[in-house]
Design a protein around this motif. Structure first.
Motif, mmCIF file in Angstrom:
data_model
loop_
_atom_site.group_PDB
_atom_site.id
_atom_site.type_symbol
_atom_site.label_atom_id
_atom_site.label_comp_id
_atom_site.label_asym_id
_atom_site.label_seq_id
_atom_site.Cartn_x
_atom_site.Cartn_y
_atom_site.Cartn_z
ATOM 1 N N VAL A 22 0.926 -1.092 -0.036
ATOM 2 C CA VAL A 22 0.111 0.021 0.046
ATOM 3 C C VAL A 22 0.987 1.166 -0.161
ATOM 4 N N LEU A 23 0.651 2.115 -1.092
ATOM 5 C CA LEU A 23 1.574 3.363 -1.022
ATOM 6 C C LEU A 23 0.660 4.618 -0.759
ATOM 7 N N GLY A 24 1.185 5.367 0.271
ATOM 8 C CA GLY A 24 0.164 6.635 0.815
ATOM 9 C C GLY A 24 0.450 7.310 -0.334
ATOM 10 N N GLU A 25 -0.451 8.372 0.094
ATOM 11 C CA GLU A 25 -0.339 9.929 -0.602
ATOM 12 C C GLU A 25 1.264 10.512 -1.028
ATOM 13 N N ASN A 26 1.871 10.375 0.085
ATOM 14 C CA ASN A 26 3.134 10.699 -0.312
ATOM 15 C C ASN A 26 3.971 9.723 -0.444
ATOM 16 N N ASP A 27 4.238 9.122 -1.727
ATOM 17 C CA ASP A 27 5.230 8.083 -1.982
ATOM 18 C C ASP A 27 6.632 8.424 -1.560
ATOM 19 N N LEU A 28 7.419 7.513 -0.999
ATOM 20 C CA LEU A 28 8.673 7.692 -0.959
ATOM 21 C C LEU A 28 9.362 8.061 -2.206
ATOM 22 N N PRO A 29 10.533 8.800 -2.061
ATOM 23 C CA PRO A 29 11.540 9.049 -3.141
ATOM 24 C C PRO A 29 12.155 7.744 -3.859
ATOM 25 N N LEU A 30 12.180 6.891 -3.154
ATOM 26 C CA LEU A 30 12.479 5.482 -3.587
ATOM 27 C C LEU A 30 11.710 4.558 -2.976
ATOM 28 N N PHE A 31 10.938 3.776 -3.628
ATOM 29 C CA PHE A 31 9.988 2.889 -2.968
ATOM 30 C C PHE A 31 9.823 1.372 -3.646
ATOM 31 N N VAL A 32 9.610 0.499 -3.084
ATOM 32 C CA VAL A 32 9.397 -0.828 -3.576
ATOM 33 C C VAL A 32 7.729 -1.157 -3.615
ATOM 34 N N GLU A 33 7.644 -1.417 -5.022
ATOM 35 C CA GLU A 33 6.241 -1.718 -5.224
ATOM 36 C C GLU A 33 5.583 -3.128 -4.996
ATOM 37 N N SER A 34 6.478 -3.780 -5.337
ATOM 38 C CA SER A 34 6.253 -5.269 -5.040
ATOM 39 C C SER A 34 7.646 -6.205 -4.988
ATOM 40 N N ILE A 35 7.565 -7.271 -4.567
ATOM 41 C CA ILE A 35 8.729 -8.278 -4.249
ATOM 42 C C ILE A 35 8.283 -9.675 -4.097
ATOM 43 N N GLY A 36 8.897 -10.527 -4.602
ATOM 44 C CA GLY A 36 8.370 -11.965 -4.457
ATOM 45 C C GLY A 36 9.459 -13.042 -5.016
ATOM 46 N N PHE A 37 8.814 -14.290 -4.721
ATOM 47 C CA PHE A 37 9.659 -15.402 -5.230
ATOM 48 C C PHE A 37 8.512 -16.353 -6.003
ATOM 49 N N ASN A 38 8.917 -16.540 -7.327
ATOM 50 C CA ASN A 38 7.844 -17.331 -8.105
ATOM 51 C C ASN A 38 8.523 -18.659 -8.484
ATOM 52 N N PRO A 39 7.996 -19.845 -7.792
ATOM 53 C CA PRO A 39 8.763 -20.988 -8.147
ATOM 54 C C PRO A 39 8.299 -21.738 -9.612
ATOM 55 N N LEU A 40 7.186 -21.276 -10.038
ATOM 56 C CA LEU A 40 6.825 -21.768 -11.423
ATOM 57 C C LEU A 40 6.317 -20.357 -12.235
ATOM 58 N N GLN A 41 7.540 -19.624 -12.874
ATOM 59 C CA GLN A 41 7.443 -18.551 -13.360
ATOM 60 C C GLN A 41 6.272 -18.811 -14.555
#
Length: 290
Positions: A22-41
Motif C-alpha cells: 500500500v503506497l500512501g499519498e506521499n510516496d517515498l522518493p525510492l519505494f518498493v512496489e512489489s517483491i517476491g519469489f515465483n517457483p513456477l514462473q
C-alpha cells in the motif's frame, strides 16, 4: 490488461511468495512496489511495458525473453533490469523456471540508477559467490514476517540491493542489442549535464553520437520505449522534481528555467502531462508549503 493492486499479499500455493504494498499519498522518493519469489514462473507479455522499474532474475531453470524484436535467455545467475514502459515478454524455457523479482519506483529512482551508471535497460550476470541473490532473498524473507504494510523497510533495503547489482553485476558477453544500447551512455551523461539548455533538440542529440535522428530514436525506443526527445522531456521533469523536493524555496519560473524551459507555462503544461498534476500540487504532496 494488467491491474496493479497495491497491497501486501502472500499466496502460499506452490510456495509462491508475492508481496505488494500500500503506497500512501506521499510516496517515498525510492519505494518498493512489489517483491517476491515465483517457483513456477508463468509466461508474461507486456506490449506497453511495466509502469515501474522491474528487476527479474533466475533462481532455477532458464527463461526466454523477447525484447525489441530480439530473443535472449536468462539462465541462473543472470538478471534483467527493465525500465518503465519498455515492451517485453518472457516465458519459461523448459519445464520449470523459478524467479526472484522486485519492482520499484519513486521520484529519485531514475536519478539513483543514473548515479550507479545504469541509464537504460540492462542485462547482468554475476559469479556464484556474489551476494545479489542472498540479499534479495533476505528482503523477501523479512517482508514475509514484517507487519509494515507500507513497504518502508523493504524500500530502505532497496538502495543496498541496487548498489550490489552495480558492484557485482557484469555486462561482458552481452548481445548485440545491449551493445547498441551502450552507444547511448555518452549521450545520457551529456544530457544529465546540459538538460537545462532550451536549445537542445533531436538533431543535437543525434550529432553528439554521430548517428541519424531516426537511428537515435530507434535506440531510445529499445532502451526506454519512448523517443529521444520524449526522454529529454522526462529528464527535465525529473530534474525539476528534484529541485522542488529541496527545502530551499524556488519560484516556478526559476525551476522552469533551470530545467530547460524558457516559458513557465510550457513547463507547467509538460509537468502536468507527465505527472498528472501541477508543480504546486507536487510540492504539496512532498509536504512543502506554498
Amino acid at each position: 490488461m494488467e491491474q496493479i493492486v497495491r497491497r501486501k499479499d502472500w499466496v502460499v500455493e506452490d510456495h509462491l511468495r508475492r508481496f505488494m504494498f500500500v503506497l500512501g499519498e506521499n510516496d517515498l522518493p525510492l519505494f518498493v512496489e512489489s517483491i517476491g519469489f515465483n517457483p513456477l514462473q508463468e509466461s508474461v507479455s507486456r506490449r506497453k511495458g511495466y509502469p515501474c522499474f522491474h528487476w527479474l532474475q533466475t533462481l532455477e531453470g532458464e527463461g526466454e525473453f523477447e525484447l525489441s524484436g530480439s530473443r535472449f535467455f536468462l539462465p541462473q545467475g543472470n538478471g534483467a533490469l527493465l525500465f518503465p514502459g519498455v515492451p517485453h515478454a518472457y516465458a519459461p524455457k523448459g519445464k520449470k523456471w523459478s524467479t526472484l523479482y522486485v519492482t520499484f519506483g519513486g521520484s529519485l529512482a531514475e536519478s539513483l540508477l543514473a548515479s550507479l551508471g545504469i541509464r537504460h535497460t540492462e542485462w547482468l550476470h554475476w559469479n556464484d559467490d556474489a551476494p545479489i541473490t542472498a540479499q534479495l532473498m533476505d528482503m523477501i524473507e523479512q517482508t514475509q514476517h514484517d507487519e509494515d504494510r507500507t513497504g518502508l523497510n523493504a524500500s530502505a533495503q532497496l538502495y543496498r540491493f541496487l548498489t550490489m547489482i552495480k558492484i557485482y553485476g557484469q555486462t561482458g558477453g552481452r548481445s548485440s542489442l545491449f551493445q547498441h544500447l551502450e552507444k547511448l551512455d555518452p549521450l545520457l551523461q551529456w544530457l544529465d549535464q546540459i538538460y537545462g539548455d532550451p536549445e537542445i533538440g533531436l538533431t543535437d542529440m543525434a550529432e553528439r553520437l554521430g548517428i541519424s535522428p531516426r537511428y537515435l530514436n530507434a535506440l531510445f525506443r529499445q532502451a526506454f520505449g519512448i523517443t529521444a526527445y520524449a526522454y529529454l522531456i522526462r529528464l527535465r521533469i525529473r530534474k525539476a522534481k528534484e529541485l522542488m523536493s529541496h527545502s530551499d524555496r524556488r519560484s516556478i519560473k526559476e525551476i522552469a528555467q533551470l530545467s530547460g524551459y524558457r516559458d513557465p507555462s510550457h513547463f507547467i503544461s509538460a509537468f502536468g502531462k507527465t505527472e498528472g498534476m501541477t508543480p504546486e500540487q507536487f510540492r504539496k504532496l512532498q509536504g512543502l508549503t506554498t
